[in-house]
Scaffold this motif. Sequence first.
Motif, PDB file in Angstrom:
ATOM      1  N   SER A  39     -15.416   4.147   7.104  1.00  0.00           N
ATOM      2  CA  SER A  39     -13.943   4.457   7.270  1.00  0.00           C
ATOM      3  C   SER A  39     -13.283   5.836   7.004  1.00  0.00           C
ATOM      4  CB  SER A  39     -13.400   3.427   5.982  1.00  0.00           C
ATOM      5  OG  SER A  39     -14.500   2.561   5.722  1.00  0.00           O
ATOM      6  N   GLN A  40     -13.417   6.607   6.416  1.00  0.00           N
ATOM      7  CA  GLN A  40     -12.909   7.252   6.746  1.00  0.00           C
ATOM      8  C   GLN A  40     -13.175   8.168   8.038  1.00  0.00           C
ATOM      9  OE1 GLN A  40     -14.817  11.035   4.636  1.00  0.00           O
ATOM     10  NE2 GLN A  40     -12.655  12.661   5.389  1.00  0.00           N
ATOM     11  N   SER A  81     -12.561  11.769  -2.322  1.00  0.00           N
ATOM     12  CA  SER A  81     -12.768  13.693  -3.539  1.00  0.00           C
ATOM     13  C   SER A  81     -11.525  14.096  -2.643  1.00  0.00           C
ATOM     14  CB  SER A  81     -13.629  14.507  -2.508  1.00  0.00           C
ATOM     15  OG  SER A  81     -14.076  15.031  -1.240  1.00  0.00           O
ATOM     16  N   ASN A  82     -11.242  15.147  -3.868  1.00  0.00           N
ATOM     17  CA  ASN A  82      -9.699  15.694  -3.098  1.00  0.00           C
ATOM     18  C   ASN A  82     -10.163  16.846  -1.748  1.00  0.00           C
ATOM     19  OD1 ASN A  82      -8.461  15.122  -5.948  1.00  0.00           O
ATOM     20  ND2 ASN A  82      -9.245  17.178  -6.352  1.00  0.00           N
ATOM     21  N   GLU A  83     -11.623  17.077  -1.691  1.00  0.00           N
ATOM     22  CA  GLU A  83     -11.107  17.637   0.029  1.00  0.00           C
ATOM     23  C   GLU A  83     -11.042  16.672   0.737  1.00  0.00           C
ATOM     24  OE1 GLU A  83     -14.419  19.891   2.621  1.00  0.00           O
ATOM     25  OE2 GLU A  83     -14.912  19.089   0.519  1.00  0.00           O
ATOM     26  N   ASP A  84     -11.797  15.617   1.075  1.00  0.00           N
ATOM     27  CA  ASP A  84     -11.225  14.129   1.803  1.00  0.00           C
ATOM     28  C   ASP A  84     -10.206  14.185   1.648  1.00  0.00           C
ATOM     29  OD1 ASP A  84     -14.032  14.655   2.697  1.00  0.00           O
ATOM     30  OD2 ASP A  84     -15.038  12.940   1.287  1.00  0.00           O
ATOM     31  N   ALA A  85      -9.512  13.333   0.830  1.00  0.00           N
ATOM     32  CA  ALA A  85      -7.573  13.484   1.002  1.00  0.00           C
ATOM     33  C   ALA A  85      -6.945  14.319   1.378  1.00  0.00           C
ATOM     34  CB  ALA A  85      -7.430  13.214  -1.100  1.00  0.00           C
ATOM     35  N   ALA A  86      -7.586  15.334   0.860  1.00  0.00           N
ATOM     36  CA  ALA A  86      -6.407  16.685   1.918  1.00  0.00           C
ATOM     37  C   ALA A  86      -6.812  16.224   3.434  1.00  0.00           C
ATOM     38  CB  ALA A  86      -7.008  18.051   1.139  1.00  0.00           C
ATOM     39  N   LYS A  87      -7.930  16.278   3.949  1.00  0.00           N
ATOM     40  CA  LYS A  87      -8.007  16.148   5.708  1.00  0.00           C
ATOM     41  C   LYS A  87      -7.058  15.492   5.756  1.00  0.00           C
ATOM     42  CE  LYS A  87     -12.711  17.618   5.385  1.00  0.00           C
ATOM     43  NZ  LYS A  87     -14.633  17.424   5.440  1.00  0.00           N
ATOM     44  N   LEU A  88      -7.173  13.888   5.177  1.00  0.00           N
ATOM     45  CA  LEU A  88      -6.124  12.684   5.690  1.00  0.00           C
ATOM     46  C   LEU A  88      -4.418  13.157   5.929  1.00  0.00           C
ATOM     47  CD1 LEU A  88      -5.460   9.846   6.243  1.00  0.00           C
ATOM     48  CD2 LEU A  88      -5.532   9.368   3.509  1.00  0.00           C
ATOM     49  N   ALA A 126      -1.961  18.191  -1.763  1.00  0.00           N
ATOM     50  CA  ALA A 126      -2.209  17.209  -1.483  1.00  0.00           C
ATOM     51  C   ALA A 126      -4.309  17.081  -2.245  1.00  0.00           C
ATOM     52  CB  ALA A 126      -2.453  17.437  -0.213  1.00  0.00           C
ATOM     53  N   ASP A 127      -3.551  16.314  -2.558  1.00  0.00           N
ATOM     54  CA  ASP A 127      -5.044  15.344  -3.712  1.00  0.00           C
ATOM     55  C   ASP A 127      -5.522  14.080  -3.152  1.00  0.00           C
ATOM     56  OD1 ASP A 127      -3.272  14.607  -5.832  1.00  0.00           O
ATOM     57  OD2 ASP A 127      -3.248  16.298  -6.836  1.00  0.00           O
ATOM     58  N   ASN A 128      -6.264  13.540  -4.562  1.00  0.00           N
ATOM     59  CA  ASN A 128      -6.243  12.678  -4.152  1.00  0.00           C
ATOM     60  C   ASN A 128      -5.547  11.562  -5.083  1.00  0.00           C
ATOM     61  OD1 ASN A 128      -7.614  12.933  -6.659  1.00  0.00           O
ATOM     62  ND2 ASN A 128      -9.286  12.313  -6.260  1.00  0.00           N
ATOM     63  N   SER A 129      -4.293  12.096  -5.218  1.00  0.00           N
ATOM     64  CA  SER A 129      -3.399  11.122  -5.968  1.00  0.00           C
ATOM     65  C   SER A 129      -2.297  11.571  -5.456  1.00  0.00           C
ATOM     66  CB  SER A 129      -4.050  11.794  -7.821  1.00  0.00           C
ATOM     67  OG  SER A 129      -2.599  12.546  -7.733  1.00  0.00           O
ATOM     68  N   GLY A 130      -1.963  12.502  -4.641  1.00  0.00           N
ATOM     69  CA  GLY A 130      -1.038  12.239  -3.645  1.00  0.00           C
ATOM     70  C   GLY A 130      -0.612  13.572  -2.937  1.00  0.00           C
ATOM     71  N   PHE A 131       0.163  13.328  -2.425  1.00  0.00           N
ATOM     72  CA  PHE A 131       0.491  14.864  -1.527  1.00  0.00           C
ATOM     73  C   PHE A 131       2.722  14.914  -1.919  1.00  0.00           C
ATOM     74  CE2 PHE A 131       0.074  10.977   1.352  1.00  0.00           C
ATOM     75  CZ  PHE A 131       1.371  10.704   2.047  1.00  0.00           C
ATOM     76  N   SER A 132       2.391  15.520  -0.625  1.00  0.00           N
ATOM     77  CA  SER A 132       3.605  16.717  -0.477  1.00  0.00           C
ATOM     78  C   SER A 132       3.677  17.365   0.984  1.00  0.00           C
ATOM     79  CB  SER A 132       4.226  17.382  -1.618  1.00  0.00           C
ATOM     80  OG  SER A 132       5.919  17.745  -1.514  1.00  0.00           O
ATOM     81  N   ILE A 133       4.553  16.619   1.417  1.00  0.00           N
ATOM     82  CA  ILE A 133       4.671  17.518   3.056  1.00  0.00           C
ATOM     83  C   ILE A 133       6.103  17.660   3.057  1.00  0.00           C
ATOM     84  CG2 ILE A 133       2.074  17.029   3.693  1.00  0.00           C
ATOM     85  CD1 ILE A 133       3.659  14.292   5.104  1.00  0.00           C
TER      86      ILE A 133
END
Length: 211
Positions: free
Chosen positions: A8-9, A171-178, A32-39
């Motif tokens: 899915s990812q 994971s935090n790593e996969d969330a950061a990629k998204l 960015a992590d798996n609980s949210g982000f700021s851009i």
Amino acid sequence: MTITTKASQALLLSGLLSLTFTSPSHADVNYADNSGFSITNESESAAPIEAVYSHFIQDVDKWWPKDHTWWKGTLSIDEQAGGCFCEVTQTASAAHMQISYVEPNKKVVMTGGLGPLQEMGVSGALTWEFSTVEENALSNDDIKREPSPKTKVTLTYHASGNIHFNGQRASNEDAAKLVKVVDKVQAQQLNALTAFSDKQFNEVEKDSAKR
């Protein structure tokens, strides 16, 4: 039960990355992590602030990339608190975000989750800020002309929620990629606005020069 988290990812990322991106003048993933982000993204237009803001509100269906819609439907922004950034077709409709704050020619805040983030339950504040940039332009003989006001648009998205793929928390790593992909998508959206404003501004300038 078959877990298809990675599949899915991969589908989500490949679909988004297949788009053509134009880099803005400045872009940042603040965190960015798996609980949210700021851009944050910034872009400038040669058009005056009133024109850029008007294009943002009145012409969203003309400049917003149709690849970033659900059905390539008609887009509109209802310029008032509680209004909708919506898409409609003859048979379907979607609220991309809700308007929570409007200060004309200065700031508009939208709340919600854009695109696939909406179904993830990830939501946040998308803030559009408009400011004037004074620039001294030089002619070929280095004689200063009158300052030429430009418009800087700053787009910030603060979002919170569990980032997941097919119900499995990333994971935090996969969330950061998204989030890097989300950042690129927002850069394209922002640049679409300033490019549209530049085009309209240049056409007005050409018409004025002919008279």
